[in-house]
Design a protein around this motif. Sequence first.
Motif, short mmCIF file in Angstrom:
data_model
loop_
_atom_site.label_atom_id
_atom_site.label_comp_id
_atom_site.label_asym_id
_atom_site.label_seq_id
_atom_site.Cartn_x
_atom_site.Cartn_y
_atom_site.Cartn_z
N ILE A 102 45.81 43.17 40.82
CA ILE A 102 44.84 44.17 40.39
C ILE A 102 45.54 45.52 40.29
O ILE A 102 46.38 45.86 41.13
CB ILE A 102 43.69 44.23 41.44
N CYS A 156 35.03 40.73 50.29
CA CYS A 156 36.07 40.00 49.54
C CYS A 156 36.10 38.57 50.06
O CYS A 156 36.26 38.34 51.25
CB CYS A 156 37.43 40.66 49.74
N PRO A 157 35.92 37.60 49.16
CA PRO A 157 35.76 36.21 49.64
C PRO A 157 36.98 35.67 50.37
O PRO A 157 36.84 34.75 51.16
CB PRO A 157 35.51 35.42 48.35
N THR A 158 38.15 36.19 50.10
CA THR A 158 39.36 35.65 50.76
C THR A 158 40.00 36.65 51.70
O THR A 158 41.12 36.45 52.13
CB THR A 158 40.39 35.23 49.70
N ALA A 211 41.30 39.42 51.07
CA ALA A 211 42.57 39.82 50.48
C ALA A 211 42.79 41.32 50.56
O ALA A 211 43.84 41.82 50.18
CB ALA A 211 42.62 39.37 49.02
N LEU A 212 41.78 42.01 51.04
CA LEU A 212 41.84 43.47 51.04
C LEU A 212 41.88 44.03 52.45
O LEU A 212 41.17 43.55 53.33
CB LEU A 212 40.58 44.03 50.35
N ILE A 270 46.02 45.38 48.72
CA ILE A 270 45.57 44.12 48.12
C ILE A 270 46.67 43.08 48.28
O ILE A 270 47.78 43.30 47.83
CB ILE A 270 45.25 44.29 46.63
N CYS A 303 44.17 37.10 46.47
CA CYS A 303 43.06 37.50 45.59
C CYS A 303 42.70 36.34 44.66
O CYS A 303 43.57 35.75 44.02
CB CYS A 303 43.47 38.72 44.78
N VAL A 304 41.43 36.02 44.60
CA VAL A 304 40.98 34.96 43.70
C VAL A 304 40.24 35.54 42.49
O VAL A 304 39.52 34.85 41.80
CB VAL A 304 40.11 33.92 44.43
N ARG A 305 40.43 36.83 42.28
CA ARG A 305 39.94 37.50 41.06
C ARG A 305 38.43 37.33 40.88
O ARG A 305 37.97 37.03 39.79
CB ARG A 305 40.70 36.98 39.83
N CYS A 306 37.73 37.56 41.94
CA CYS A 306 36.28 37.37 41.86
C CYS A 306 35.60 38.56 41.21
O CYS A 306 34.42 38.50 40.89
CB CYS A 306 35.70 37.13 43.25
N MET A 307 36.33 39.69 41.07
CA MET A 307 35.82 40.92 40.43
C MET A 307 35.06 41.81 41.39
O MET A 307 34.75 42.96 41.05
CB MET A 307 34.91 40.62 39.22
N HIS A 308 34.75 41.35 42.59
CA HIS A 308 33.85 42.14 43.43
C HIS A 308 34.37 43.56 43.65
O HIS A 308 33.66 44.54 43.43
CB HIS A 308 33.61 41.45 44.77
N CYS A 309 35.60 43.69 44.10
CA CYS A 309 36.11 45.04 44.42
C CYS A 309 36.18 45.89 43.16
O CYS A 309 35.90 47.09 43.19
CB CYS A 309 37.46 44.95 45.12
#
Lengths: 352, 352, 397, 397
Positions: free
Chosen positions: C230, C255-257, C259-260, C271, C276-282
């Motif tokens: 990111i 963040c689901p994993t 990663a942050l 990060i 990061c699984v690129r979920c877009m949340h952040c």
Amino acid sequence: MAKTDIGPPDYRQMLPPVVQRNYGRWRFHEIVRPGVLRHVSENGEELYTVRVGSPRLLDTDAIREICDLADRYCDGYLRFTSRHNIEFLVSDQSKLEPLLQELWKREWPVGGTGNSISNIVHTQGWIHCHTPATDASGIVKAVMDDLYDHFTHMDLPAKLRISMACCLNMCGAVHCSDIAILGIHRKPPYVDKELVSKICEIPTVVAACPTGAIRPNPKEKTVEINEERCMYCGNCYTMCPAIKIMNPETDGVAIFVGGKVSNARTAPMFSRLAIPFLPNNPPRWPEVVEAVHNIVQVWIDHAQKGERMGEWIERIGWERFFQLTGIPFTEKHIDDFIFSVPTFRSTTMFRW
Amino acid sequence: MAKTDIGPPDYRQMLPPVVQRNYGRWRFHEIVRPGVLRHVSENGEELYTVRVGSPRLLDTDAIREICDLADRYCDGYLRFTSRHNIEFLVSDQSKLEPLLQELWKREWPVGGTGNSISNIVHTQGWIHCHTPATDASGIVKAVMDDLYDHFTHMDLPAKLRISMACCLNMCGAVHCSDIAILGIHRKPPYVDKELVSKICEIPTVVAACPTGAIRPNPKEKTVEINEERCMYCGNCYTMCPAIKIMNPETDGVAIFVGGKVSNARTAPMFSRLAIPFLPNNPPRWPEVVEAVHNIVQVWIDHAQKGERMGEWIERIGWERFFQLTGIPFTEKHIDDFIFSVPTFRSTTMFRW
Amino acid sequence: MANSKTPRLDELEKGRWPSFVKIMKRAAVKKPAAGDLLKQLELSYEEKVGHWKHGGIVGVRGYGGGVIGRYSDRPDRFPNVKEFHTFRVNQPSGWFYTSSALRQLCDIWDKYGSGLTNFHGATGDIILLGAPTENLQPCFDELSEHGFDLGGSGSDLRTPSACVGPARCEYACVDTLDLCHTITQEFQNELHRPMWPYKFKIKISGCPNDCVASIARSDLSVIGTWRDSIQVDPQAVAAYADQGLDIQGEICGKCPTRALSWHPERKELEIRREECVRCMHCINKMPKALRPGRERGATLLIGGKATMKESAFLGWVIVPFMKMEPPYTELLDLLRRIFNWWDERAKNRERIGELIYRLGMRAFLHDVGLPPVPQMVARPRANPYYYWRPEEVRSNG
Amino acid sequence: MANSKTPRLDELEKGRWPSFVKIMKRAAVKKPAAGDLLKQLELSYEEKVGHWKHGGIVGVRGYGGGVIGRYSDRPDRFPNVKEFHTFRVNQPSGWFYTSSALRQLCDIWDKYGSGLTNFHGATGDIILLGAPTENLQPCFDELSEHGFDLGGSGSDLRTPSACVGPARCEYACVDTLDLCHTITQEFQNELHRPMWPYKFKIKISGCPNDCVASIARSDLSVIGTWRDSIQVDPQAVAAYADQGLDIQGEICGKCPTRALSWHPERKELEIRREECVRCMHCINKMPKALRPGRERGATLLIGGKATMKESAFLGWVIVPFMKMEPPYTELLDLLRRIFNWWDERAKNRERIGELIYRLGMRAFLHDVGLPPVPQMVARPRANPYYYWRPEEVRSNG
Ligand code: SRM
Ligand code: SRM
Ligand code: SRM
Ligand code: SRM
Ligand code: SF4
Ligand code: SF4
Ligand code: SF4
Ligand code: SF4
Ligand code: SF4
Ligand code: SF4
Ligand code: SF4
Ligand code: SF4
């Protein structure tokens, strides 16, 4: 004539007095050292348990040996665990150290408590069963020799439960173990057509196949196997000895990982396919030993404190598991049985 | 003769100049107020978007009306969203307020951005389809009237996406919506046997049934329906008009909840059965409006900031969802279709 | 009101949400068909049952799809909707319009149809709602003349659709509009002439927010993503913190994993790319500070569909990452292989997801030439029922 | 070693884990059957294939189960294991023994069998490994005389088993040993005389740690639990904290429902009872401070089994909470209803889990008279294919 339906002996006759006095009144326990538990009851009484690794296959001499020990140190009481270990029940603390000494001398391993590997639950294999794709006792011995120190030391991230079943019947909790070693066939069975017509019930055989691979051949009173659909489970063989599934060339072992049974923290989980095939290489199955060793070591190196194998994998993701262990991912890992769909990745969330 | 296979108009002709200049160069956006987005590009150019709620069913006058507005405030450019709202694309900030004023005067609702409810994606219902169990437009109107303030205010815990489909074909993303309103039949279809034999292909009809409820009756060249297995999906009717599924007495509406599509935070999820049946009560379906209102309100009252409906339910557990909403749990909620097993509770972990 | 012919529908003129009844009434003034539609609908509201007959086959020359035939079951009472077919007109990518294009459509539709439309249908088409059979061909001719064409219906490729993407969204990792247009143009024949076992839908979202719900509603879902880290603007991160955003709680905590990490002392957001699984949340929460990475492409998923008949499916990852640049050869080739594979094997009315379920993902991947990777599964199989190709068993044996 | 007849197996005498080969060799000194077993096993190690024939039907008078028939396929080379049947002897609850009981078993087994055993089989029985047909009845007679009886095999109730429970575990919420014994005694007929469609297993764990893996291995799993709040000893909690336990990280941080809050200032652990799902984690980690609640009973789950043939199943909750006190009437009655329901409907070799899958949980619950509750499902159905009983449709219609 013998009495029937008397049922098992009443367990109450088998309980040591300290247990009888404190039945249902235990207050807490602690692990004094690997393999030794100390349970304390409401009124302060203590019971020491010494857990001893067992090969499960015991001769009467071995049983008499542990009876001797029980007589000497435990007033004649002992038990076995759900994973087939022996537990000496020591109510007199002063007898604990001498018992441990004697066990050590006799080379009985003490351990299996807390964050260790316990005994490998396993099955009959070539010792007594008719359908095995591999032996059980031999693999168990070889793997436990390798992981021995993790039995006697509580140095793992969490409990490690390995199980072994010698065929897809999975006698044991192989389907829900941290690591499961599973005997597998890899070729469709050979149908002895003539024999089938003589000794087998065709409809039962057809119904036995999980994948619908068996077609009746009513004309010749036998069955035919669709080799594209057969997944070598051997269930047809169970129903009909004329369908031979064992094959010394192609039988072997698969490894499943990440199962658990307890409800602690996370729900029970199935073990899932990690390694589709390792060769049958008796007497010590080095490939299997090495594969299990590798998985255990990668888990030790990466898991957080308290994380069971499956919890660790679910946290880091299966894609990372395959990466870290170096195990190749193949088409075989992708489910194509009844409940496949919920195992597919229905999200763009994954790691590279 | 008309040209065929020319495909749709090139979207490039439809893009406002500000978009053409900044195509792929947008830098960030913010929600200026409910229904108004401000996108800023790399070189600082701005685009204001005004999102307007649409009933989707528009006459040419309505389209001309929005064209007029687009001409006046947006140099003649506009778009529609994937949820069928209208978006006015304002490149000149000074025109924003006048546009909003005019929309307000004309009673077009502005909203649907951020943590609000957006338009209800829906289907044809009694307006144009042959299989509906209920109407779509009427329910949508009634529910949106009720939830109107959540469209124009961003006062919800998270986005709320409601969808509506008038039969089990589920035209739309009803199967993955925070709340899904679904028309359902509840009686096995009536088979007009004579007609079947004339106009339907029996094998196709038999194959159409998800639950294997249809048996061919080769003698009479018709089919028979096993009423114990039929789940009233209407798929047989799709294949064969002689099998009547619509029933004014027993058709109605079911409510599913907790679905989502985005991958944000949590993987996409299916909507799941909350209310098996509510009566068809036109013109305003008060039971449906009330049921949706209740679910939304309980979610508002209990969810954490940022929690979609399904995320909230998964955190608190479905047992708690039923408790909080007062919706009775019935045998119907327990899956008994193909992938039922993974939905069962295979753990002792649950709330009382 | 007492005299209204539509007392039930009149109730739906009340309330603040725009009323489709008002719209229909307005249309009814000009168009008898709209008037009869209104009355037939009132009858449905009275009787609680639909009044359309099972669809018939109607269309325009050269096409097999694009028009849905519809006949009233009470032509006696509602003669003007005796035939009331709809056009599915292929929308421009992203549903962008000029007012002149829309006016053109209105003019044509006032001439040939009921004057009623849906902007848009659930698949994405412009729906022109209700014309008699005889008007179909001339209406189409005129549409075509003005640059419009029909979308899909029946057992064919359905009209692809795409999110607004790079036209107005800073998150777009692929050019959704161009890709949608290219695919649509490339497969005009498949779109217009039903000759497959069943429908096939394609939808394209520029990022994992999936604003066209492609994962749920398309047999082949294309979702933009990235492979590197990111992009972070540290000053903008600090600015969010200064404005009072609870970065620890609302961003890192969700963040689901995990990663942050947020370092409040330094106002720094860390990060861990590989987590990061690129979920877009952040990114969604801090659009001014965070952006998708630079190495962009798309994830492809297959099998998404509604519930009939073997359950609804959400799409399944089959290609974790594919570059998406014109002329999109890799994707178009893959699509062709997928179409063929399905076309040759599927039963009548078997969606591709159901076919893959029936034959196994293994067979699909093998036959269309995609390598199995762990990203395809949430988790590997739990059962031991897996297939050995005869050649494998020989070599390992 | 060069002369060893079992060079391969000899390799398994090495290493630190107790060697089953050493044990077999010792037995072989006394028992020719053990000797032939060893040799046949060596042959298997050489040829990589088993040498037992498909089991035959053997047994003892009055019983249909309890003995597994086994014949060597090389009786020419291994005549002493020509017949090598095993007994499944029902273990006492919890696998507790006096040395005298065990010695008695040894004496009997030295007399009639190979001298080899498994302590225990995977189901829980004592396995007496290998006796010729002619010895079966006299061996059984003598076992019975000394208070032992056979366990299950074939299509019958299998030997129930239970964790150590109240005998030595502070977590036990039900009297696992008593319950196991009661069930075993109650269903002696079902245990000994196969007359069902297939096997049926029952296992009992005293708490959700499930130390007999009942959820994975039993058709009916009984797992102790409680309904009120975890019992807390605040001083003991503080003591753990003082000893350096990271209560926030290791306890609260791993509570699956975040039901725990740690207040370090006050050294207080707060438990939100209504959020606790009784996973045992916090109790496991702080056994001196926390205990299960006082209102105890069990959760019942159905359908657990291994993989053949419709996949392995983990048990499914059917009764969230049942009091478990002697004489356990409610449970025994339910068991009878379950046995009957299954017995009447199952196909040959269809486990109850598979039957429920086939007929639907709805049918099962209805027929055995259990009310549906949300605790039975992880989540409700996602598909709309649910059944309406005709009487319901009439009343709602
Ligand atoms: C003796 C035995 C019961 C019996 O009746 O025989 C037993 C005894 C205890 N178990 Fe267990 N468990 C026993 C098999 C199991 C099993 C079944 C199995 O392994 O097949 C499980 C489920 C394993 C799984 O999840 O796959 C099991 C999951 C647990 C757990 C949960 C572990 C987890 O975190 O997932 C605990 C709690 C703990 O250890 O903190 C536990 C805790 C305990 C405690 C601490 C209970 C107590 O307070 O006395 C006992 C000592 C544990 C230890 O070894 O450190 N016991 N325990 C079994 C010993 C088997 C052995 O020889 O190793
Ligand atoms: C205009 C539209 C795309 C289009 O091509 O038409 C669009 C546009 C935007 N979406 Fe979307 N989304 C649009 C349909 C969707 C859909 C599809 C649907 O609802 O059917 C989804 C998936 C919904 C679901 O998960 O069920 C969707 C899930 C999102 C999300 C993820 C939300 C979440 O947290 O789960 C975001 C991110 C966010 O809002 O923070 C997002 C964000 C956005 C942003 C902020 C993107 C941007 O930077 O421009 C746009 C404005 C959002 C807003 O309304 O606040 N968009 N967005 C669609 C507007 C529909 C409408 O009229 O309301
Ligand atoms: C017009 C539209 C609803 C609307 O009001 O927007 C529509 C209308 C019909 N759909 Fe649909 N579907 C429409 C989008 C969808 C969607 C959504 C999507 O495409 O994103 C779905 C769910 C996604 C999917 O494809 O699975 C959808 C799933 C179905 C199904 C079930 C397919 C399945 O595999 O489960 C059927 C049944 C069938 O194919 O026979 C169906 C069938 C129908 C038919 C043709 C009725 C039938 O049984 O033959 C309907 C014609 C209505 C009419 O008279 O106009 N429609 N249908 C949508 C198409 C408009 C457009 O072209 O833009
Ligand atoms: C002896 C034992 C393995 C062991 O070494 O411990 C065993 C041995 C056999 N099992 Fe088992 N099973 C044994 C516990 C299990 C377990 C574990 C359990 O009970 O907790 C399972 C998994 C749980 C379950 O029941 O699902 C198990 C699942 C099977 C199955 C597959 C059942 C299924 O539905 O998937 C079969 C196949 C069958 O029934 O035909 C099977 C069949 C067999 C047969 C009878 C072989 C056959 O195909 O007929 C084996 C006889 C071996 C022999 O010659 O002695 N055995 N079997 C276990 C019984 C000892 C005892 O009574 O204590
Ligand atoms: S797992 Fe298979 S081979 Fe092993 S004992 Fe059980 S049935 Fe026999
Ligand atoms: S081995 Fe299994 S899958 Fe193969 S034919 Fe026999 S029963 Fe079917
Ligand atoms: S959901 Fe059913 S009734 Fe509604 S438009 Fe689609 S096919 Fe027709
Ligand atoms: S309505 Fe559906 S379930 Fe019922 S018979 Fe027709 S196709 Fe089968
Ligand atoms: S899917 Fe992504 S790129 Fe497309 S509009 Fe939504 S947020 Fe933007
Ligand atoms: S995109 Fe999602 S997974 Fe990646 S760092 Fe942001 S919140 Fe975490
Ligand atoms: S299941 Fe619970 S009660 Fe039984 S031994 Fe294990 S921890 Fe103790
Ligand atoms: S038992 Fe489990 S769920 Fe309950 S408070 Fe303790 S850790 Fe949390």
